[in-house]
Design an enzyme around this catalytic site. Structure first.
Site, mmCIF file in Angstrom:
data_model
loop_
_atom_site.group_PDB
_atom_site.id
_atom_site.type_symbol
_atom_site.label_atom_id
_atom_site.label_comp_id
_atom_site.label_asym_id
_atom_site.label_seq_id
_atom_site.Cartn_x
_atom_site.Cartn_y
_atom_site.Cartn_z
ATOM 1 N N SER A 54 0.853 -1.183 0.000
ATOM 2 C CA SER A 54 0.000 0.000 0.000
ATOM 3 C C SER A 54 0.886 1.230 0.000
ATOM 4 O O SER A 54 1.885 1.281 0.734
ATOM 5 C CB SER A 54 -0.915 0.011 1.229
ATOM 6 O OG SER A 54 -1.810 1.103 1.174
ATOM 7 N N GLU A 55 0.539 2.219 -0.806
ATOM 8 C CA GLU A 55 1.443 3.349 -1.034
ATOM 9 C C GLU A 55 1.667 4.212 0.199
ATOM 10 O O GLU A 55 2.600 5.024 0.224
ATOM 11 C CB GLU A 55 0.917 4.222 -2.175
ATOM 12 C CG GLU A 55 -0.390 4.903 -1.871
ATOM 13 C CD GLU A 55 -1.090 5.399 -3.117
ATOM 14 O OE1 GLU A 55 -1.420 6.589 -3.166
ATOM 15 O OE2 GLU A 55 -1.302 4.600 -4.043
ATOM 16 N N ASN A 56 0.829 4.046 1.237
ATOM 17 C CA ASN A 56 1.069 4.806 2.463
ATOM 18 C C ASN A 56 2.179 4.197 3.317
ATOM 19 O O ASN A 56 2.512 4.731 4.365
ATOM 20 C CB ASN A 56 -0.219 4.953 3.280
ATOM 21 C CG ASN A 56 -0.817 3.620 3.681
ATOM 22 O OD1 ASN A 56 -0.920 2.714 2.859
ATOM 23 N ND2 ASN A 56 -1.231 3.497 4.926
ATOM 24 N N SER B 17 8.249 3.815 0.007
ATOM 25 C CA SER B 17 7.106 3.248 -0.700
ATOM 26 C C SER B 17 7.118 3.630 -2.175
ATOM 27 O O SER B 17 6.967 2.779 -3.058
ATOM 28 C CB SER B 17 5.801 3.720 -0.049
ATOM 29 O OG SER B 17 4.687 3.170 -0.718
#
Length: 217
Positions: free
Chosen positions: A45-47, A87
């Site tokens: 997940s990009e977070n 990320s």
């Protein structure tokens, strides 16, 4: 015809052993619930999460563990958390094997619009910009038509684009479709859905080559 879970379940069949997969906001987040137990997959997940698991059961949520859509998630053994720079280094460095995104429109040439409707307030394009620019394998999860019954698979997107010529495959509530140089190629039909219904719901060029099988879920 499929519901959102059905779309996610069909896309889960595209996930292979050893894949690193980024899940976008919306329907894509459901894919982690349907991946086979006998394969090893790392969801990113990009977070700043690597090693996401299925959604938690009610009452077992941890508000500190969320995905990019601010939904509570679970993590698998060995999961890691990191900053946005790391990320997006994974994403921009092409270390993600499969990206699954939602969309408001997709064109027959593989353009995607999924971040802005003119006149509505948005904070920005966000990580979708990096994902569509870097990913080489993008599957879109979406409804075939909008709430007004209008096709979302078009000759040319009418909404502001997120990326150009980047989508490889689309899974909707009606069909599985591949983006080819000649247009949308119909690969599979949703259970109970006819080819004619898919044609009626598709504005972009739709290629139908012989008998089209129903999805095997």
């Amino acid at each position: 015809m499929l519901d959102k879970n059905g779309i996610a379940k069909r896309i889960a069949k595209e996930v292979k052993d050893g894949y690193y997969v980024n899940l976008g906001i919306g329907i894509p987040t459901l894919v982690a619930n349907f991946v086979r137990d006998d394969i090893n997959v790392e969801f990113q997940s990009e977070n700043g999460v690597l090693g996401m698991g299925p959604f938690p059961f009610e009452g077992e949520e941890d508000a500190d563990i969320i995905n990019a859509g601010k939904q509570t998630i679970t993590t698998l053994n060995g999961a890691s958390f990191f900053d946005s720079a790391t990320s997006f280094g994974m994403i921009r460095g092409k270390h993600v094997d499969l990206t699954i995104l939602g969309a408001m429109e997709v064109s027959e040439t593989g353009d995607i619009a999924n971040w802005k409707i003119p006149g509505k307030m948005v904070k920005g394009m966000g990580g979708a910009m990096d994902l569509v620019a870097s990913a080489e394998n993008i599957i879109v999860a979406m409804m075939h038509t909008n709430r007004a019954g209008e096709s979302k698979l078009l000759k040319k997107c009418s909404l502001p684009l997120t990326g150009v010529g980047c989508v490889t495959k689309i899974v909707t509530n009606l069909a599985v479709i591949e983006v080819t140089p000649k247009g949308f190629k119909l690969l599979e039909r949703a259970p109970g859905v006819s080819v004619d219904k898919i044609k009626e719901a598709t504005v972009g060029t739709l290629i139908v080559d012989g008998d089209v099988p129903e999805m095997n879920l």
